[in-house]
Design an enzyme around this catalytic site. Structure first.
Site, PDB file in Angstrom:
ATOM      1  CG  ASP A 290       2.640   6.527   4.844  1.00  0.00           C
ATOM      2  OD1 ASP A 290       2.555   5.646   5.018  1.00  0.00           O
ATOM      3  OD2 ASP A 290       2.692   6.893   3.529  1.00  0.00           O
TER       4      ASP A 290
ATOM      5  CD  GLU B 186       5.837   3.027   6.231  1.00  0.00           C
ATOM      6  OE1 GLU B 186       5.896   1.965   5.653  1.00  0.00           O
ATOM      7  OE2 GLU B 186       5.132   4.019   6.018  1.00  0.00           O
TER       8      GLU B 186
END
Length: 588
Positions: A252, A289
């Site tokens: 993330d 990401e």
């Protein structure tokens, strides 16, 4: 013999006691500091049974284990021992999956089924196999405070949220996925910790002295005593990939990792995961990401990159979204011309050293399209961020007709990159996916709601329509309605996704990883685009009226339009598509 399950790193503590709870009775046991600043109990503390335990540090309270595997009573309570090796794995024949050529399906456990558990998710695996899913990307399952959450407020990264079924259910889920020939990518959050239940500072300098992210406290990746903190992260990654047989990790928001050491945490992680992959004999993928549009993340270490396997390209999402919806507020502004989508299809990023009006500066770096394989970019037309971070959590199905949904699906699944679907999009789910929390602390819930409204101001959305994240109805509204798949319109969309999966499986053109095998033609004025993948052509009419597109001979592999008839007329040089229609032509 010392039970290593009860070891804990606490470099600044004067004394540490292990607190055990057996049959409701608590006992405290002195622990001894080692030269490595790890504290271990005396040899007399040995138990072969699952017990509840915690650590009393100096004069403070009793805290859960930073590496706890189970939190049956929540993140503020004692940990419970759990031994992953007790599970008898049935996936001994599983050899893994490579990211190249695969399709990913993003799933949130709590809203994927009415039950919201890992065991319930297993019952839907045949459905996912029918639409060609190769990997399920599971939103974070680590322990967080409250009953339901997106997962990004996790504070105990080694534990599986008890409401989902806990660690044993997670093992059953991975085993079942592998039996269905589906890999598992676990979404992990290493850039911040949640706002409630973070007791890591009680044990040592886990947190950075710098300001945290907008989501929570940052980790100490490069300060004093950062070595064990980095080890804490890397060991967690290896736990998922090794002990829980997971096939990959989605990392993330890696742009929020604050690391100024010569060897970045991501590179260090890539090295260790590559070693584990070699030892286990199966592919293990790391997908980042990132908001940076920086191809160094996915450049091999041999070429001075970080060596990750893939990264998200939000530019693809933005370009498709604007082409279909016409929405140009906020960060969508630069994607208004159809040429933006054409560039993303050819080059991976729109912003690759170009000016970003949303950021007010130049952004990104070009991809070396001569050498980089296209599959390293993971793309979607819908995902949890881009839906859930809208004011009312509305999906594309709330704005678009069936033909437009088919266009989005075709560009995603048959375009140059690794496609990712968001749960329910395959039938045009009408349920929203909203931002929901269940913080037990009222003041934290109120602060979260205020923060959401402030975020939406930049996008120009009406704050009065933003649902209360703390309202249980917000969570309930976000659950998929599986009865929809039998309704005619939803069933028709689902069949189209299955047909796209069949084309993707049978046609090597659409999984060819060479950027040079992709060409794009388009008309800004007439709102059409032609994407060529080798000898396969994808023709799209974004407009509402019929449009003539240049097209050579070749069989129609698949076609879709809102009214059912996509190809209105055709000759040797052109094809007339209905409004909001797409057709895929195979090799002559």
């Amino acid at each position: 013999m010392i039970d290593e399950r009860f070891a804990v790193w606490a470099p600044t503590a004067r004394e540490v006691h292990l607190v055990l709870r057996v049959n409701g009775q608590e006992t405290a046991h002195e622990m001894r500091r080692g030269d490595d600043d790890w504290w271990r109990p005396g040899a007399s503390v040995v138990t072969s049974l699952d017990v509840d335990y915690g650590f009393r540090v100096d004069d403070g309270g009793t805290f859960p284990d930073p590496r706890s595997r189970r939190q049956p009573s929540g993140v503020h309570e004692l940990s419970r021992t759990f031994e992953p090796a007790d599970h008898v794995w049935a996936d001994t024949g599983w050899t893994g999956r490579q990211l190249a050529g695969s399709t990913i399906y993003e799933m949130h456990v709590g809203t994927f089924t009415p039950e919201g558990t890992l065991d319930a998710a297993v019952t839907r695996l045949p459905h996912l196999a029918s639409i060609g899913v190769d990997f399920i990307e599971v939103l974070p399952v680590n322990a967080f405070n409250g009953a339901h959450n997106w997962g990004y407020d996790g504070v105990l990264w080694y534990a599986v949220h008890e409401g989902y079924g806990g660690p044993a259910a997670y093992q059953r889920f991975v085993d079942a996925c592998h039996a269905a020939n589906i890999g598992v990518i676990q979404d992990v959050v290493y850039n911040h910790l949640g706002p409630s239940g973070n007791y890591l500072p009680q044990f040592g300098p886990y947190l950075s002295m710098e300001a945290g992210t907008t989501w929570g406290s940052s980790l100490n990746l490069d300060g004093a005593d950062s070595g064990p903190v980095r080890r804490y992260i890397i060991d967690n990654a290896l736990m998922w990939l090794g002990e829980y047989h997971v096939d990959g990790l989605r990392l993330d928001a890696v742009h929020a990792l604050r690391d100024h050491r010569a060897i970045h945490l991501l590179e260090e992680l890539a090295v260790e995961v590559a070693a584990l992959s070699a030892a286990t004999g199966r592919p293990l993928s790391l997908v980042a990401e990132s908001d940076l549009n920086d191809p160094r993340l996915i450049t091999p270490r041999e070429a001075n990159g970080y060596g990750l396997d893939g990264q998200w390209s939000d530019d693809f999402h933005h370009a498709v979204h604007v082409a279909l919806t016409g929405e140009t507020t906020g960060y969508y502004a630069d994607f208004e011309p159809l040429g933006a989508l054409a560039k993303v299809l050819r080059a991976g990023f729109l912003h690759d050293g170009t000016y970003s009006s949303f950021r007010g500066r130049v952004h990104g770096r070009p991809i070396d399209t001569e050498r980089m394989p296209t599959w390293r970019l993971v793309v979607s037309s819908q995902n949890h961020d881009q839906i859930g971070n809208r004011a009312v959590g509305d999906r594309l199905a709330a704005q678009l007709d069936a033909g437009q949904l088919a266009i989005a699906a075709t560009l995603t699944l048959l375009g140059p990159y690794t496609p990712m679907l968001f749960m329910g999009e395959e039938w045009g789910a009408s349920t929203p996916w909203q931002f929901f929390t269940s913080h037990p602390e009222p003041e934290l819930g109120e602060a979260t709601a205020r923060g959401r409204i402030a975020e939406f101001a930049r996008m120009g959305w009406d704050p009065s329509v933003v649902p209360d994240p703390q309202d249980p109805a917000t969570f309930e509204r976000s659950k998929l309605d599986w009865h929809e798949v039998t309704h005619p319109l939803h069933a028709r969309i689902l069949e189209f996704y299955r047909a796209l999966a069949a084309v993707r499986r049978s046609n090597p053109d659409v999984t060819d990883p060479r950027f040079t095998r992709t060409t794009v033609e388009f008309s800004e004025a007439d709102a059409w685009l032609r994407l060529r993948r080798g000898q396969t052509r994808i023709l799209v009419n974004f407009g509402a009226s019929p449009q003539s597109l240049p097209a050579s001979v070749g069989p129609v592999l698949i076609a879709f339009a809102t009214d059912g008839t996509a190809v209105l007329r055709r000759d040797s040089e052109s094809i007339v598509l209905a409004g909001h229609a797409v057709v895929v032509l195979g090799p002559s």
